[in-house]
Scaffold this motif. Structure first.
Motif, PDB file in Angstrom:
ATOM      1  N   VAL A 121       0.874  -1.173   0.000  1.00 47.92           N
ATOM      2  CA  VAL A 121       0.000   0.000   0.000  1.00 47.92           C
ATOM      3  C   VAL A 121       0.907   1.217   0.000  1.00 47.92           C
ATOM      4  CG1 VAL A 121      -1.858   1.225   1.170  1.00 47.92           C
ATOM      5  CG2 VAL A 121      -1.738  -1.275   1.307  1.00 47.92           C
ATOM      6  N   ARG A 122       0.755   2.094  -0.988  1.00 49.87           N
ATOM      7  CA  ARG A 122       1.649   3.239  -1.136  1.00 49.87           C
ATOM      8  C   ARG A 122       0.857   4.517  -1.328  1.00 49.87           C
ATOM      9  NH1 ARG A 122       6.213   0.760  -5.250  1.00 49.87           N
ATOM     10  NH2 ARG A 122       7.441  -0.316  -3.673  1.00 49.87           N
ATOM     11  N   GLY A 123       1.341   5.565  -0.683  1.00 47.78           N
ATOM     12  CA  GLY A 123       0.774   6.884  -0.876  1.00 47.78           C
ATOM     13  C   GLY A 123       1.657   7.690  -1.798  1.00 47.78           C
ATOM     14  N   GLY A 124       1.063   8.472  -2.682  1.00 48.77           N
ATOM     15  CA  GLY A 124       1.823   9.295  -3.600  1.00 48.77           C
ATOM     16  C   GLY A 124       1.835   8.702  -4.992  1.00 48.77           C
ATOM     17  N   ALA A 125       2.483   9.403  -5.912  1.00 46.73           N
ATOM     18  CA  ALA A 125       2.583   8.932  -7.289  1.00 46.73           C
ATOM     19  C   ALA A 125       3.475   7.704  -7.338  1.00 46.73           C
ATOM     20  CB  ALA A 125       3.145  10.040  -8.176  1.00 46.73           C
ATOM     21  N   LEU A 126       3.051   6.666  -8.051  1.00 47.40           N
ATOM     22  CA  LEU A 126       3.841   5.446  -8.170  1.00 47.40           C
ATOM     23  C   LEU A 126       4.955   5.661  -9.181  1.00 47.40           C
ATOM     24  CD1 LEU A 126       1.076   2.706  -8.181  1.00 47.40           C
ATOM     25  CD2 LEU A 126       2.710   3.201  -6.363  1.00 47.40           C
ATOM     26  N   SER A 127       6.193   5.498  -8.718  1.00 46.88           N
ATOM     27  CA  SER A 127       7.333   5.700  -9.603  1.00 46.88           C
ATOM     28  C   SER A 127       7.662   4.451 -10.398  1.00 46.88           C
ATOM     29  CB  SER A 127       8.557   6.133  -8.781  1.00 46.88           C
ATOM     30  OG  SER A 127       8.863   5.163  -7.792  1.00 46.88           O
ATOM     31  N   ASP A 128       7.274   3.271  -9.916  1.00 47.48           N
ATOM     32  CA  ASP A 128       7.557   2.005 -10.604  1.00 47.48           C
ATOM     33  C   ASP A 128       6.387   1.686 -11.520  1.00 47.48           C
ATOM     34  OD1 ASP A 128       8.197  -0.505 -11.464  1.00 47.48           O
ATOM     35  OD2 ASP A 128       8.773  -1.270  -9.489  1.00 47.48           O
TER      36      ASP A 128
END
Length: 326
Positions: free
Chosen positions: A143-150
């Protein structure tokens, strides 16, 4: 040779690029994994992997075989699921990594209900604010917050975190209450810095009121890389904070944090659940994703932009590093 174990060992070596890492994720010895792959190559009469002292690379034949192995392992998992009625009662081990504040304030308090619904799911919950190597660490989803860089990950958006600005009463008593975000760039005020995991440094916050937009860097005396520590630093009066509503709700209700800059807006931070495109979406993973989505619909629902509305520039947003939830 157990062909299932051999195929599973081979797939894990390909994914991790290492016999040692594959052995660790399978809870086997490196020798056992090596022997299984060697026996598989002998049976197939082809070389699947090229070994060097530093790296294991898959051959052309190995890459083609790997794709078929993934499908076969997924089919076997589906077969076991259907025979054990796991489609209605998902079971098994699920490895998940989530940001520490999200675990503390939302996920962990709700886990008793999750396990009441799915008692056969064993949840290995990694709690951190660092970037996770899903393949190397054998994690099913993050679960990630922010724009996904991958961009190689498959992601489902499950929420939008509304950010606002806060400070502790003790801090405001010492430094005064700023009336404009630009005042945070002066010598009288301090912010609590958050070190985004990919860049290892704080990013400016873009704030807007009507046609006016400002970037706030601020000065700090402490910067942290953990969301819970970030909150505690603000409660201790070490500076101004930018917090999602779910993190600020309790301390604001208690009077431990006071809101600043009413009328100013920040772009919501998107929240995603992400997993590898070659990761079979099992029944246990599907119900976990749906469960998190239902929780976030209550605590941080996805924001539908108003017609004609222009968001704050993503170039200046703090989520550009693909970091976790602060």
């Amino acid at each position: 040779m157990d062909r299932f174990d051999a195929m599973q060992a081979f797939a894990r070596v390909v994914e991790t690029g290492s016999f040692t890492k594959a052995a660790a994720t399978l809870h086997m010895s490196k020798t056992s994994v090596t022997q299984l792959v060697q026996q598989l190559e002998a049976r197939l009469r082809v070389r699947l992997l090229n070994r060097t002292t530093r790296r294991v690379n898959v051959t052309a034949d190995g890459a083609a075989y790997y794709e078929r192995v993934l499908r076969l392992l997924a089919d076997m998992d589906d077969a076991e699921t259907s025979l054990s009625n796991a489609s209605s009662a998902p079971r098994g081990r699920l490895r998940v990594d989530v940001p520490s504040p999200l675990a503390r304030f939302i996920l962990v308090p709700a886990l008793p209900e999750f396990h009441r619904q799915y008692p056969e799911i064993q949840l290995d919950l990694g709690v951190s604010d660092r970037m996770i190597d899903l393949i190397g660490e054998n994690v099913d989803c993050v679960v990630r917050g922010g724009a996904l860089s991958d961009q190689s990950l498959i992601a489902r958006k499950v929420g939008d975190l509304q950010l606002r600005v806060y400070a502790a009463p003790d801090y405001l008593a010492r430094s005064g209450k700023p009336s404009h975000p630009g005042e945070l760039e002066g010598t009288h005020h301090r912010v609590v810095g958050f070190l985004w995991s990919r860049a290892g440094k704080p990013f400016p916050y873009a704030m807007r009121r009507g046609d006016e937009q400002v970037l706030v860097h601020g000065r700090y005396v402490v910067s942290v890389d953990d969301g819970n520590a970030y909150l505690e630093a603000g409660l201790a009066g070490l500076g101004v904070l930018w917090l999602p509503d779910y993190m600020a709700r309790i301390p604001r209700a208690r009077g431990d944090l006071l809101p600043l800059f009413e009328g100013w807006q920040l772009e919501p931070m998107p929240l995603h659940i992400a997993f590898r495109p070659n990761r079979h979406v099992s029944a246990k993973l599907r119900v976990f994703i749906d469960w998190v989505a239902s929780l976030m619909a209550e605590h941080a629902p996805v924001v539908r932009p108003a017609p004609g509305a222009e968001p704050v520039s993503r170039r200046t947003a703090t989520t550009g590093s693909g970091g976790q939830v602060p």
